[in-house]
Design a protein around this motif. Structure first.
Motif: not given
Length: 92
Positions: A15-25, A50-56, A59-67
């Motif tokens: 679930v963490n791998l998928l959360a991270f991948a979805l954030c990047g995608w 998947g919250s730890p990987a999504f949080l990462l 930060a890495l993709f600078h995504h959803k950081t303003r919501k």
């Protein structure tokens, strides 16, 4: 007990791998103007563990950081999950 531990490790890894991948995608889709991953689905992966990987990923993709739903919600989900984990380990 070992089987349960292995299943939990597998679950949280997947679930963490998928959360991270979805954030990047979703970030890549946003840049391309393509169809996006629904916010509800992104948050569902956080709630499922998947919250730890999504949080990462945030930060890495600078995504959803303003919501606020994400920059407040995801850390709160992580804190709640860690609290439940500590309580479970202590009382089980």
């Amino acid at each position: 007990m070992d089987l349960l531990r292995e299943l939990l490790i597998f679950w949280f890894s997947a679930v963490n791998l998928l959360a991270f991948a979805l954030c990047g995608w979703d970030k890549l889709s946003a840049k391309r103007g393509a169809r996006r991953v629904p916010e509800r689905r992104l948050l569902a992966f956080c709630v499922l563990g998947g919250s730890p990987a999504f949080l990462l990923g945030m930060a890495l993709f600078h995504h959803k950081t303003r919501k606020p739903k994400f920059y407040v919600g995801v850390p709160l989900i992580l804190v709640a999950q860690l609290t439940l984990l500590v309580l479970a380990l202590r009382f089980l």
